[in-house]
Design an enzyme around this catalytic site. Structure first.
Site, PDB file in Angstrom:
ATOM      1  N   GLY A 218      82.492 101.379  20.183  1.00  0.00           N
ATOM      2  CA  GLY A 218      82.601 101.843  21.562  1.00  0.00           C
ATOM      3  C   GLY A 218      81.956 100.875  22.529  1.00  0.00           C
ATOM      4  O   GLY A 218      81.972  99.651  22.330  1.00  0.00           O
ATOM      5  N   SER A 219      81.336 101.430  23.565  1.00  0.00           N
ATOM      6  CA  SER A 219      80.824 100.584  24.650  1.00  0.00           C
ATOM      7  C   SER A 219      79.612  99.749  24.277  1.00  0.00           C
ATOM      8  O   SER A 219      79.208  98.883  25.065  1.00  0.00           O
ATOM      9  CB  SER A 219      80.500 101.446  25.870  1.00  0.00           C
ATOM     10  OG  SER A 219      81.692 101.968  26.429  1.00  0.00           O
ATOM     11  N   THR A 220      79.019  99.964  23.098  1.00  0.00           N
ATOM     12  CA  THR A 220      77.955  99.041  22.677  1.00  0.00           C
ATOM     13  C   THR A 220      78.529  97.634  22.495  1.00  0.00           C
ATOM     14  O   THR A 220      77.802  96.642  22.604  1.00  0.00           O
ATOM     15  CB  THR A 220      77.280  99.494  21.365  1.00  0.00           C
ATOM     16  OG1 THR A 220      78.239  99.504  20.304  1.00  0.00           O
ATOM     17  CG2 THR A 220      76.649 100.872  21.516  1.00  0.00           C
TER      18      THR A 220
END
Length: 485
Positions: A218-220
């Site tokens: 995801g956004s990591t």
């Protein structure tokens, strides 16, 4: 001598030669492999005739052998069974040494390692009972317990690293299992426990921190996309990006939306630092397409994607897809499509940023001690890679502090301390709640711990979950366990 007798003589001689060759092959060439086969009962019984070395955490044994009043002579026990099972693994008469430290360092723990040869000779001369080596781990018991308690009954994993050395301070995977069930001397009971554990749909035997089917980060992953942009020399944290409410993806009628459904800035524009702070999907999707897949893939690989790491257990390599079209590239830039990562890899990315761009090799074993507890070997910290420059690391550190100060990672704040972080909410399958993430480090101005947390299917909050709400508070407790000392 007539011909028939001569032929019989040749056949008999050939058979004797074959017999000599096969016995030589078995006794000298194949002996080691045959002796070390998991199912070799004679070898297993021999290994139980001497004390197996302990596995220590903070000076206390998390795996230890005790004298037993039965055929096996020694009973392997795990005092804090489930909390440390992904780290220790198990030692079973039926199933051998497996999964964790028990399997990776079986030769040292059993005392059969070549490095212990001279100590075995001393034991023979002095008449002292033989024993295996003791392993002292890098895990901090307070940090491990904080991670275990904070994750609660949710499925997922937590990894904490010392960014300056790579030492693993905590490794938690849930659901876990009780290795005592596999170490029992009641073999039918062991077989039943194995059957139950190996068929459990929640896969408790899998160490989610380093193995399994891996997770969409995801956004990591936006940290890697931002790193690629800064390293290219074409962007700064103030660089303006396209950040509409929805990003039109070429070659398709599908769009990439923001979770809020809104633009990330006035006129559908935002700068790189603010886009990371609020985790703007459209800004990073457009940035990924502008950079191109080669730069993204190269940056991911520099951090460790696609590369093999052992801690000493093998970490499943994280994945960035080999070929991408434009829509797939936009989705990959925000950690979706077919991007997959282990929590260990995500923690390594944060640790590299925390350590000024130098990524250290993670490791679990600090010292090897002989039966007198004298140190006979130690692990020296080693550099794994230099994925980014010191300047890029400093810029990302500052951007990640903004995420925690006033962005999506506010629940990771530690009063009176600078904390850097990045949230992630990763879609997995239609109809399923998202996996939620947090990764970061503290103190941001002198990092002592880097952490990655993933909670499957939104944890107890299910569809209402996000990385900032569910994973960030877990990471906060883990970081506090380190920095409060």
């Amino acid at each position: 001598m007539n011909a028939p007798i001569r032929r019989i003589g040749i056949v008999v001689a050939a058979m004797f030669c074959a017999l000599l060759m096969s016995s030589t092959l078995i006794q000298f060439v194949q002996a080691k492999d045959l002796r070390e086969r998991p199912g070799n009962r004679r070898t297993l019984l021999a290994s139980y005739s001497k004390e197996r070395g302990s596995i220590l955490v903070g000076g206390n044994a998390v795996a230890v052998s005790k004298e037993a009043d039965d055929t096996f002579k020694w009973q392997r026990t795990y005092p804090q069974a489930k909390m440390y099972a992904p780290v220790t693994g198990y030692y079973s008469f039926t199933y051998g040494a497996g999964r964790g430290i028990e399997g990776s360092y079986d030769d040292l723990l059993s005392g059969s390692s070549d490095s212990l040869f001279y100590r075995r000779l001393v034991d023979v001369v002095t008449g002292r009972p033989p024993a295996g080596a003791t392993l002292e781990l890098t895990v901090d018991p307070a940090v491990q317990k904080a991670a275990w308690d904070a994750l609660g009954n949710q499925r997922g994993a937590v990894v904490a690293l010392d960014p300056k050395t790579g030492a693993i301070l905590a490794m938690v995977s849930k659901p876990s299992y009780d290795p005592n069930l596999l170490a029992d001397h009641d073999l039918p009971k062991v077989s039943k426990a194995w059957s139950t554990l190996s068929t459990d749909q929640d896969h408790p035997l899998t160490n989610r921190a380093i193995n399994g089917n891996l997770y969409p980060p995801g956004s990591t992953f936006k940290l890697i996309t931002a790193a690629a942009a800064l390293e290219s020399g074409q962007y700064t944290p103030a660089s303006e990006l396209d950040a509409p409410a929805e990003l039109d993806l070429p070659q398709t009628s599908v769009t990439l939306p923001n979770i809020t459904g809104k633009e990330c800035g006035p006129g559908g524009k935002d700068n790189l630092k603010h886009a990371l702070k609020i985790s703007c999907n459209t800004a990073f999707g457009s940035l990924g397409m502008a950079l191109g897949q080669d730069k993204l893939r190269s940056q991911a690989r520099k951090f460790g994607y696609g590369q093999s790491v052992t801690v000493p257990m093998r970490v499943t390599p994280s994945i960035f897809p080999a070929t991408l079209n434009e829509p797939q590239l936009a989705q990959s830039a925000i950690g979706q499509f077919d991007v997959r990562a282990t929590p260990m890899q995500v923690a390594m990315v944060s640790a590299a940023i925390a350590n000024g761009g130098k990524e250290m090799t993670p490791y679990l074993v600090k010292n090897v001690r002989d039966s007198d507890l004298d140190v006979i070997d130690s692990t020296d910290p080693q550099e794994f890679a230099k994925p980014i420059s010191g300047q890029t690391a400093s810029q990302l550190n500052d951007m990640m502090q903004a995420v925690v100060d006033g962005g999506s990672g506010r629940k990771a704040k530690i009063p009176g301390m600078k904390v850097a972080g990045k949230t992630g909410t990763a879609q997995t399958a239609k109809g399923k709640a998202a996996d939620v993430w947090f990764t970061g480090f503290a103190p941001a101005d002198n990092p002592r711990v880097a952490v990655a947390v993933v909670v499957e299917d939104g944890g107890t909050m299910a569809d209402e979950a996000s990385g900032g709400i569910v994973a960030a508070p877990i990471a906060k407790k883990v970081m506090e366990a380190v920095v409060s000392r």
